[in-house]
Structures are given as structure tokens and as C-alpha cells.
Design a protein around this motif. Structure first.
Motif, PDB file in Angstrom:
ATOM      1  N   ALA A  64     124.954  11.814 -47.954  1.00  0.00           N
ATOM      2  CA  ALA A  64     124.103  10.703 -48.401  1.00  0.00           C
ATOM      3  C   ALA A  64     123.713  10.861 -49.865  1.00  0.00           C
ATOM      4  N   LEU A  65     123.413  12.094 -50.274  1.00  0.00           N
ATOM      5  CA  LEU A  65     122.989  12.355 -51.649  1.00  0.00           C
ATOM      6  C   LEU A  65     124.116  12.063 -52.645  1.00  0.00           C
ATOM      7  N   PHE A  66     125.321  12.510 -52.327  1.00  0.00           N
ATOM      8  CA  PHE A  66     126.453  12.269 -53.219  1.00  0.00           C
ATOM      9  C   PHE A  66     126.823  10.787 -53.242  1.00  0.00           C
ATOM     10  N   ALA A  67     126.696  10.119 -52.100  1.00  0.00           N
ATOM     11  CA  ALA A  67     126.948   8.670 -52.064  1.00  0.00           C
ATOM     12  C   ALA A  67     125.931   7.939 -52.928  1.00  0.00           C
ATOM     13  N   LEU A  68     124.680   8.417 -52.898  1.00  0.00           N
ATOM     14  CA  LEU A  68     123.623   7.816 -53.720  1.00  0.00           C
ATOM     15  C   LEU A  68     123.916   8.005 -55.203  1.00  0.00           C
ATOM     16  N   PHE A  69     124.360   9.198 -55.599  1.00  0.00           N
ATOM     17  CA  PHE A  69     124.702   9.453 -56.996  1.00  0.00           C
ATOM     18  C   PHE A  69     125.826   8.530 -57.460  1.00  0.00           C
ATOM     19  N   ALA A  70     126.842   8.372 -56.603  1.00  0.00           N
ATOM     20  CA  ALA A  70     127.984   7.523 -56.952  1.00  0.00           C
ATOM     21  C   ALA A  70     127.582   6.061 -57.067  1.00  0.00           C
ATOM     22  N   SER A  71     126.761   5.587 -56.129  1.00  0.00           N
ATOM     23  CA  SER A  71     126.333   4.187 -56.178  1.00  0.00           C
ATOM     24  C   SER A  71     125.393   3.953 -57.356  1.00  0.00           C
ATOM     25  N   ALA A  72     124.604   4.980 -57.725  1.00  0.00           N
ATOM     26  CA  ALA A  72     123.745   4.869 -58.905  1.00  0.00           C
ATOM     27  C   ALA A  72     124.591   4.726 -60.165  1.00  0.00           C
ATOM     28  N   ALA A  73     125.704   5.468 -60.227  1.00  0.00           N
ATOM     29  CA  ALA A  73     126.622   5.355 -61.360  1.00  0.00           C
ATOM     30  C   ALA A  73     127.197   3.947 -61.441  1.00  0.00           C
ATOM     31  N   ASP A  74     127.499   3.356 -60.267  1.00  0.00           N
ATOM     32  CA  ASP A  74     128.024   1.990 -60.230  1.00  0.00           C
ATOM     33  C   ASP A  74     126.997   1.000 -60.760  1.00  0.00           C
ATOM     34  N   VAL A  75     125.742   1.181 -60.380  1.00  0.00           N
ATOM     35  CA  VAL A  75     124.672   0.300 -60.855  1.00  0.00           C
ATOM     36  C   VAL A  75     124.505   0.440 -62.364  1.00  0.00           C
ATOM     37  N   LEU A  76     124.447   1.675 -62.851  1.00  0.00           N
ATOM     38  CA  LEU A  76     124.255   1.920 -64.278  1.00  0.00           C
ATOM     39  C   LEU A  76     125.431   1.412 -65.102  1.00  0.00           C
ATOM     40  N   LEU A  77     126.636   1.465 -64.523  1.00  0.00           N
ATOM     41  CA  LEU A  77     127.812   0.900 -65.199  1.00  0.00           C
ATOM     42  C   LEU A  77     127.614  -0.586 -65.435  1.00  0.00           C
ATOM     43  N   GLY A  78     127.001  -1.247 -64.468  1.00  0.00           N
ATOM     44  CA  GLY A  78     126.735  -2.679 -64.609  1.00  0.00           C
ATOM     45  C   GLY A  78     125.768  -3.000 -65.728  1.00  0.00           C
ATOM     46  N   TYR A  79     124.965  -2.017 -66.113  1.00  0.00           N
ATOM     47  CA  TYR A  79     124.027  -2.204 -67.220  1.00  0.00           C
ATOM     48  C   TYR A  79     124.590  -1.690 -68.550  1.00  0.00           C
ATOM     49  N   GLY A  80     125.903  -1.378 -68.545  1.00  0.00           N
ATOM     50  CA  GLY A  80     126.575  -0.997 -69.788  1.00  0.00           C
ATOM     51  C   GLY A  80     126.637   0.475 -70.084  1.00  0.00           C
ATOM     52  N   LEU A  81     126.145   1.327 -69.171  1.00  0.00           N
ATOM     53  CA  LEU A  81     126.208   2.763 -69.410  1.00  0.00           C
ATOM     54  C   LEU A  81     127.621   3.293 -69.121  1.00  0.00           C
ATOM     55  N   PRO A  82     128.030   4.388 -69.752  1.00  0.00           N
ATOM     56  CA  PRO A  82     129.418   4.857 -69.660  1.00  0.00           C
ATOM     57  C   PRO A  82     129.721   5.614 -68.365  1.00  0.00           C
ATOM     58  N   PHE A  83     129.749   4.907 -67.257  1.00  0.00           N
ATOM     59  CA  PHE A  83     130.096   5.517 -65.975  1.00  0.00           C
ATOM     60  C   PHE A  83     131.346   4.859 -65.387  1.00  0.00           C
ATOM     61  N   ASP A  84     132.337   4.595 -66.256  1.00  0.00           N
ATOM     62  CA  ASP A  84     133.558   3.907 -65.829  1.00  0.00           C
ATOM     63  C   ASP A  84     134.341   4.705 -64.791  1.00  0.00           C
ATOM     64  N   PHE A  85     134.103   6.008 -64.730  1.00  0.00           N
ATOM     65  CA  PHE A  85     134.872   6.848 -63.801  1.00  0.00           C
ATOM     66  C   PHE A  85     134.736   6.370 -62.361  1.00  0.00           C
ATOM     67  N   ILE A  86     133.580   5.758 -62.039  1.00  0.00           N
ATOM     68  CA  ILE A  86     133.338   5.365 -60.648  1.00  0.00           C
ATOM     69  C   ILE A  86     134.331   4.305 -60.187  1.00  0.00           C
ATOM     70  N   ARG A  87     134.774   3.444 -61.115  1.00  0.00           N
ATOM     71  CA  ARG A  87     135.749   2.411 -60.756  1.00  0.00           C
ATOM     72  C   ARG A  87     137.161   2.984 -60.659  1.00  0.00           C
ATOM     73  N   SER A  88     137.358   4.191 -61.238  1.00  0.00           N
ATOM     74  CA  SER A  88     138.664   4.847 -61.173  1.00  0.00           C
ATOM     75  C   SER A  88     138.798   5.731 -59.944  1.00  0.00           C
ATOM     76  N   MET A  89     137.715   5.913 -59.224  1.00  0.00           N
ATOM     77  CA  MET A  89     137.745   6.737 -58.009  1.00  0.00           C
ATOM     78  C   MET A  89     138.562   6.028 -56.931  1.00  0.00           C
ATOM     79  N   PRO A  90     139.109   6.771 -55.966  1.00  0.00           N
ATOM     80  CA  PRO A  90     139.777   6.120 -54.832  1.00  0.00           C
ATOM     81  C   PRO A  90     138.850   5.103 -54.174  1.00  0.00           C
ATOM     82  N   PHE A  91     139.366   3.937 -53.861  1.00  0.00           N
ATOM     83  CA  PHE A  91     138.634   2.818 -53.254  1.00  0.00           C
ATOM     84  C   PHE A  91     137.631   2.182 -54.205  1.00  0.00           C
TER      85      PHE A  91
END
Length: 439
Positions: free
Chosen positions: A373-400
Motif C-alpha cells: 500500500a505504501l509503495f502504491a501510494l508513493f507511485a500514485s503521488a508521483a502521478d498526481v505531482l506529474l499532473g502539476y508539472g513536476l518531473p515524475f515522468d518515470f511513472i508513465r514509463s512504468m509497466p501498465f
């Protein structure tokens, strides 16, 4: 024989109520849009949508039943008392007065009222809409019967009539389309309904309804819940499939450029003519009203239980309805933009907990739940922050990642790490106590 007939009637009433609570405006607009874009592959898109929506919701309900704790704690309890309360409260607030409840009124106003009565403003309509919601939810024991016996049949009749007309007199040929990722879009549409979150809240009402009808023994209560859920799933399968087919009959052309909402309006107008807008208004009204009733009742019941009765069910109904009425006047776009980041954070965590809970008997270390749950939360937080323009593009390059499921691999990694972290003595004792309580 009389008891068997009563049981079947009760299952049908509860199942229809559950169907109506799930079937909101979002569920109405996604299947036709999938159908028109998928064309001859409409059935594939519909199946993917159904699995990502109803399939996962059923898994959530069954997971709670398997734990023996048919409540939201049955899903999130392994994370610990405080994290569980926080997550559960945020879920209820988001699919309650922060987002889903106000959205039902706003959608009904924009899709069903404005085209026919442009002189009515949202505050006036909202007062009528939430007045009805208040009327039907103020008595908790009557919610399921009101929805299942009276409101849902009206909704189902309107939907089936539209589908049958479209089947007997198709709008056009079903064409072979290109440049549309049917599987991805079907999964994404099912994901966006957020019915998985709703399922772990609606079960509160379903359990209460079963007990109020005399099914007080745990085994018979669970039996009614399972059968009612399956009844609801079959009904949703038929309606979703029919709506996707209607969309597919527009795939040959003439409906390009429509968004999801406009497409539904165009389909009903084409099939029924001048009465199309009226029929659509009725469908949207009943779909949104039944969903709002279910959500208000679930929200009030949750906070009554959370405060151990210090805040009564009726008080919470009044507060929820009043707050939702105010927020509904912000408009759909504003409502979604406010709550979307929170939902993006919560949804992966809840999905991880549902899946792990389903196999909970084989998981002896609670740190697996916490790590995943904790790692899923970190990943989803990166997705949210990416939407606000922060450099977390790696999350979209992850499988799925293309399916907005870039959290899957991090969750697996977190679960594996958690497996090798020994549980504390206190956690072991709490787990043993929980297992003995269930037994």
C-alpha cells in the motif's frame, strides 16, 4: 416454499437497489462512447469495461465477506487503526459530499434540466433534487426498499426501452474502426467510474437491509449479500452491453466529434425523435437520484459508526445533503478538478488492499499489506505531482503506466520488501485476536 419466494424477492429488491446505486450518469455515458469508437470490437471494449468496473467491485465485496468483517475495515484494517480511519474517511468524503454526491445533482442539471428548462438555475433545481434525496434517506431502514421497489424499475424500464428500440431499428451499420485502443480505453472507462470505491461503502447499506429483512445470522446475511451482488452484476451486464451496442450502431459515421455526454443525447434523439431529450432527462434523473440516495445513506451510516453514535445518522444525513447541495452549484468541471488528485492517490491503495485481502488467508505477515500500500501510494503521488508539472515522468514509463496503473510494479516491490520485515509482537497478537474474533 413461501420462505424461498420471500428470499428470492428480497434478493431481487436488494440487487436492484445495488444496481441503481452503482448506475450513475458516468455509467450511462461511458459504454456508448466505447461502442461508437470500437465499432465491430464493441463487445471487447464492453467486456474490458465490465471487468474493470463491476468485476473489481464484486471482488471487493467478496474480499470483505472472506475476512468475516463486512465493513470498510475489512479492507483497510491491516494497515493499522489510524491509517485505516484516515483512508476510509477520505474515501467516504470523496465519493460522498466532496465529489460523487454533488456530481449527481450537477450532471442531472446539465444533462437533463438545462436542455428542457433553461430558465431554471442550479440552486432551484438543487433544492428540489436534494429535497428528494433527504426525503428518501432520512429513515435508514427504508432506503433499499425505496430504491429497489420503486425507483430502479422506472430506471430499468427506460433504459431497456431505449436499448430495445435501438436493437430493432439500428441507427446504422457497425463499422470496423481503426486507431482506437479498445482494450486500454475499456479498462480506463471502467477505472474512471470509481465503482470499486463505492462498493466498499454500499455494502454497509446492503448488510443493514439484509438484517432488517430478518437475515440476522451471519451465514444467511452473507448469502443474501452475495446473491444480491450477483443479481446486480447480471443486470449491469445487460444494460452496459446494450448501451455499448447502441454506440456501435453509430460507428459508421455521422456522430464524429461528440463527447460522451453529447453522444448519448444524439443517440436518444435519433432513436426517439423529439421525445429523446425528455426520455434522456428521465433516465439521468433516476440514475443520479438513486446513486445520490445510496451514497448519502452510506456516508451517514459510516460516520455514525465511526463516532459510535455520537453523531446520529439523521444529523449526518442533514450535514451531507446540505454540504453536497452547496458544492453541486460549483459545476461538474470544478467538482472533478477539486477531488481528482485525492481520488488518484486513494484508488491504487484501495485496489491493492482489495486484491491482497482477497488472498488474505495465505498472507501471514501484515507488513506485506503495509509495504504494498505504501509503495502504491508513493507511485500514485508521483502521478498526481506529474499532473502539476513536476518531473515524475518515470511513472508513465512504468509497466501498465499507459493505463494509469504505473503503481502496480511498485506495489509488488513494496509487498515483497514487507514480507522480509518481521511483524512486531504487538501486531502478531492483534492479528491472532482478529482471527479468533472472525472464527
Amino acid at each position: 416454499m413461501r420462505e424461498k419466494n420471500k428470499s428470492m424477492i428480497d434478493i431481487a429488491v436488494i440487487g436492484l437497489a445495488l444496481f441503481a446505486m452503482f448506475f450513475g450518469a458516468g455509467n450511462l455515458i461511458f459504454p456508448p462512447y466505447l461502442g461508437t469508437n470500437a465499432g465491430s470490437d464493441w463487445f471487447t471494449g464492453f467486456i474490458c469495461f465490465f471487468i474493470a468496473d463491476v468485476g473489481l467491485a464484486l471482488v471487493a465485496i467478496l474480499a470483505m465477506i472472506k475476512t468475516g468483517d463486512v465493513s470498510m475495515n475489512g479492507i483497510t484494517g491491516k494497515l493499522g487503526k489510524v491509517p485505516s480511519v484516515i483512508i476510509n474517511s477520505l474515501i467516504v468524503l470523496c465519493i460522498g459530499p466532496f465529489l460523487a454526491i454533488p456530481r449527481t445533482a450537477a450532471t442531472t442539471f446539465e444533462m437533463g434540466v438545462m436542455p428542457m428548462f433553461p430558465f431554471i438555475n442550479s440552486w432551484v433545481f438543487g433544492a428540489i433534487f436534494f429535497g428528494l434525496v433527504l426525503l428518501f434517506t432520512i429513515r435508514p431502514s427504508g432506503v433499499v426498499d425505496v430504491i429497489g421497489k420503486f425507483l430502479t424499475p422506472a430506471l430499468v424500464i427506460c433504459l431497456l426501452a431505449l436499448i430495445v428500440i435501438g436493437y430493432l431499428n439500428p441507427i446504422g451499420e457497425i463499422a470496423t474502426t481503426t486507431h482506437f485502443d479498445t482494450v486500454k480505453e475499456g479498462i480506463m472507462a471502467g477505472y474512471q467510474t470509481m465503482d470499486v470505491l463505492a462498493s466498499i461503502v454500499f455494502v454497509i447499506i446492503i448488510i443493514s437491509a439484509a438484517k432488517s429483512k430478518g437475515y440476522t445470522e451471519t451465514k444467511e446475511t452473507m448469502n443474501v449479500v452475495i446473491k444480491s451482488s450477483l443479481f446486480s452484476a447480471v443486470a449491469l451486464f445487460i444494460i452496459y452491453g446494450g448501451l455499448a451496442f447502441l454506440g456501435a450502431t453509430t460507428s459508421a459515421g455521422g456522430f464524429e466529434g461528440y463527447n460522451q455526454t453529447a453522444l448519448v443525447v444524439a443517440i436518444t434523439q435519433t432513436l426517439i425523435g423529439d421525445y429523446g431529450v425528455l426520455v434522456l432527462a428521465i433516465i439521468v434523473f433516476f440514475a443520479c437520484l438513486t446513486t445520490a440516495i445510496g451514497l448519502v445513506s452510506s456516508c451517514a451510516s459510516f460516520f455514525e459508526d465511526l463516532t459510535k453514535g455520537k453523531i446520529s445518522y439523521r444529523t449526518m444525513v442533514l450535514v451531507t445533503v446540505g454540504f453536497s447541495y452547496i458544492v453541486s452549484n460549483f459545476g461538474i468541471s470544478t467538482i472533478i478538478s477539486i477531488a481528482a488528485p485525492i481520488l488518484t492517490l486513494l484508488y491504487p491503495v484501495v485496489l491493492v488492499m482489495i486484491i491482497l485481502t482477497f488472498f488474505g488467508k495465505h498472507i501471514k505477515n501484515n507488513n506485506i499489506f503495509i509495504g504494498a500500500a505504501l509503495f502504491a501510494l508513493f507511485a500514485s503521488a508521483a502521478d498526481v505531482l506529474l499532473g502539476y508539472g513536476l518531473p515524475f515522468d518515470f511513472i508513465r514509463s512504468m509497466p501498465f503506466g499507459a493505463y494509469q496503473c504505473g503503481w502496480v510494479v511498485p506495489a509488488i516491490v513494496g509487498g515483497v520488501i514487507g514480507k522480509f520485515i518481521p511483524m512486531s509482537q504487538k501486531a502478531i497478537l492483534a492479528t491472532k485476536k482478529g482471527n479468533s474474533d472472525v472464527a
